[in-house]
Design a protein around this motif. Structure first.
Motif, PDB file in Angstrom:
ATOM      1  N   TYR A  78       0.859  -1.175   0.021  1.00  0.00           N
ATOM      2  CA  TYR A  78       0.019  -0.220  -0.020  1.00  0.00           C
ATOM      3  C   TYR A  78       0.886   1.063   0.059  1.00  0.00           C
ATOM      4  N   GLU A  79       1.962   1.373   0.698  1.00  0.00           N
ATOM      5  CA  GLU A  79       2.974   2.436   0.893  1.00  0.00           C
ATOM      6  C   GLU A  79       3.463   2.841  -0.575  1.00  0.00           C
ATOM      7  N   TRP A  81       2.234   1.702  -3.372  1.00  0.00           N
ATOM      8  CA  TRP A  81       1.125   2.240  -4.230  1.00  0.00           C
ATOM      9  C   TRP A  81       0.756   3.725  -4.060  1.00  0.00           C
ATOM     10  N   LEU A  82       0.907   3.981  -2.925  1.00  0.00           N
ATOM     11  CA  LEU A  82       0.756   5.382  -2.557  1.00  0.00           C
ATOM     12  C   LEU A  82       1.755   6.298  -3.099  1.00  0.00           C
ATOM     13  N   ALA A 128      -3.938   5.257 -10.337  1.00  0.00           N
ATOM     14  CA  ALA A 128      -4.352   4.605  -9.039  1.00  0.00           C
ATOM     15  C   ALA A 128      -4.516   3.238  -9.279  1.00  0.00           C
TER      16      ALA A 128
END
Length: 377
Positions: A78-79, A81-82, A128
């Motif tokens: 997630y990090e 991807w962010l 995204a």
């Protein structure tokens, strides 16, 4: 977990090479890794990332259980991807600002700046969903895929390493048709960094990180042979790259070498690039381990280590600095004075990348001082 200084230094070196390689008319890009062998900093970055995943995974699983390790790397996915999404916005916004200031640049595609201003939600949404991966950031999309699948693939590798590597090799062999099945914004098939090809290098890194205490003693028994093979592979790759750089006078040599290696495809990670990075890994990790350990403790080595420890912050910084450096390079004249100016710009962006990473690593210290100063008023 105790950090390995040489590993941090190499990660920092990889990020510096990525930054310089994306400054098309820079001076120091002519002496980066890609000028001396058939692979570049992307392979080094992915291999080291896999190594860290393997090393950290076994530590977490031993202390807190497999579930904790799986959750840790889902959070890490997630990090990343962010960082991909925020980095894409920053990249396009910075590119737009430079164009508004009439500072031309080619390191990043001009359409990203247009899309962000004309349709910001559409731009952010396509990034995204990873339907689009802006250049300079596309390796992060590959990293997201590797990390989000890690909760399944890494336990498989740890339980059945030989079977897992056999599956990984089979997937690699069919990487191109598999990648073509992935819907994508690009006119070509699939993702630019083919995840079905590059997963092999990533999981080799995971295996080396997880089983390094078992693998190294076994391989050291054949140290002389492996060193000779590694040197031979890298000399062959050096001959290839030199023949490319020489051009027409070395055309016959280049053609003869090509009869041996066939073709070289970065995006699906062909066999020669894979062999070359593994040969270099052996020499760095075993044959020249002590010199690299010494280098990691020099002033420059520690600076590179700071960049490597900066992680995603350093990666995004290197992307933005490569755009800025490219724009500044294009203002330099074509004469010797311009050469010196572009060299100074290269040195400046490297120093700026280090300063950015150093500030990030010491953020608690300087933010604490700021808070204390305001609290005392």
């Amino acid at each position: 977990m105790k950090r390995i200084a040489a590993l941090d230094m190499l990660r920092g070196y990889a990020l510096i090479c990525i930054m310089l390689d994306h400054m098309p008319i820079g001076v120091l890009r002519n002496v980066t890794l890609a000028n001396f062998t058939v692979f570049d900093a992307a392979e080094l970055f992915v291999l080291l990332s896999g190594f860290l995943v393997g090393m950290v995974w076994v530590k977490i699983e031993a202390r807190h259980g497999r579930g904790a390790a799986q959750w840790r790397f889902l959070k890490r996915a997630y990090e990343v991807w962010l960082a991909l999404v925020l980095g894409a916005v920053l990249l396009a916004a910075f590119s737009h600002l430079l164009f508004e200031l009439r500072l031309n640049h080619t390191a990043v595609w001009f359409r990203y700046a247009q899309w962000l201003t004309e349709n910001p939600l559409g731009y952010i949404g396509t990034v995204a969903l990873m339907w689009m991966q802006p250049n300079l950031l596309d390796v992060l999309a590959l990293y997201v895929i590797m990390l989000v699948t890690a909760p399944v693939t890494v336990p498989f590798l740890l339980r059945m390493p030989w079977t897992a590597m056999a599956v990984s090799i089979i997937v690699w062999l069919f990487a191109e048709p598999l990648n073509a099945l992935i819907p994508n914004q690009r006119p070509g098939p699939g993702l630019l960094f083919n995840p079905f090809g590059w997963q092999l290098l990533f999981f080799i890194g995971v295996g080396l990180g997880a089983f390094r205490r078992q693998i190294l003693p076994a391989l050291r028994k054949h140290s002389a042979l492996l060193t000779a093979i590694s040197v031979g592979v890298l000399l062959f790759c050096l001959a290839i790259t030199l023949s490319w750089r020489i051009g027409e006078p070395a055309k016959a040599v280049s053609a003869a070498l090509k009869m041996v290696y066939g073709s070289i495809d970065k995006w699906s990670l062909d066999g020669l690039r894979l062999m070359a990075i593994m040969a270099a890994t052996w020499l760095v990790a075993v044959t020249f381990a002590r010199p690299f350990e010494w280098m990691a403790n020099t002033v420059i080595g520690r600076a590179f280590g700071d960049i490597g420890r900066g992680g995603l912050w350093s990666f995004i910084s290197c992307v933005l600095l490569s755009i800025w450096g490219d724009a500044m390079d294009m203002l330099a004249p074509a004469d010797f004075t311009g050469f010196l100016l572009r060299l100074a710009i290269d040195i400046w962006v490297i120093a700026a990348l280090w300063a950015s990473a150093a500030l990030w690593l010491r953020r608690e210290e300087w933010t604490g001082r700021i808070k204390a100063r305001f609290a005392s008023r």
